[in-house]
Design a protein around this motif. Sequence first.
Motif: not given
Length: 257
Positions: A60-78
């Motif tokens: 997976v392109d790291y730029n793609t992971i960076t773009k979805i990082s806000p979603v991943l951050y939210g899931l991590a907080i949950v």
Amino acid sequence: MGKKLLKNIEWGILACSLILLCIGFIALFSSTKDAGYDEFRKQAIWTAISIPIMIIVILVDYNTITKISPVLYGLAIVALIAVLFTEPIHGARSWFKITETNTIQPSEFAKVILIIFLAYIITKLQSGEKTEINKFWKLGIICVSAGVPIVLIALEPDYGTLMAFVVGIAFMLFASGIDKKYVIAVLLIIVIALPLMYHFVLPNHAKQRIDVFMNPELDPRGSGYNLIQSKIAIGSGKMFGMGILMGNQTQLRISLS
């Protein structure tokens, strides 16, 4: 695509990781002989699960992971909130139990996600100028973003992981060009806060770990036992160890002094 991918892989890091993995397997195989190789099997299972995940992440392109990082951050907080409602293990609510012998610690995933998310935020806030990060409101956004998972981990409590978070965030801010006055202020706060935290915040078992780390002989048959046995194992094995399946500390030939 394939050639570009192979070119971008850090082969040195991958080689070192595989070597450490092999050493770990050999050590676990040797040390768990009289325990039915339980930990060895557990490590083998998680390795089998982790390698395909590693390959997927590499593809997976790291730029793609960076773009979805806000979603991943939210899931991590949950996940960090949800784990606070689990049954405590050794006094901490840090793990989701999958089976009787297997658990998942969400803070370990949150650690990686937070680094990616903070890198994303810092890049957006700097707007081409590295010094932009020193604006008070921008620095506040970063501190709040980092502070939420830190507070949740402190509530578990997991002070070891908490320190790893704090150190990682500190290095990121330093590399991003934060003003020296902030660095000096934080260092002063840490110097003042550490003794206060030790005496008034840390629970007794955490204080005991620190005390025993400094002086294992305070409780040689209790809290200091593992540290003393580790030193005996290293001392008796020296540079190359005592041989596979021959360790004094793992084959029921344990010294108590």
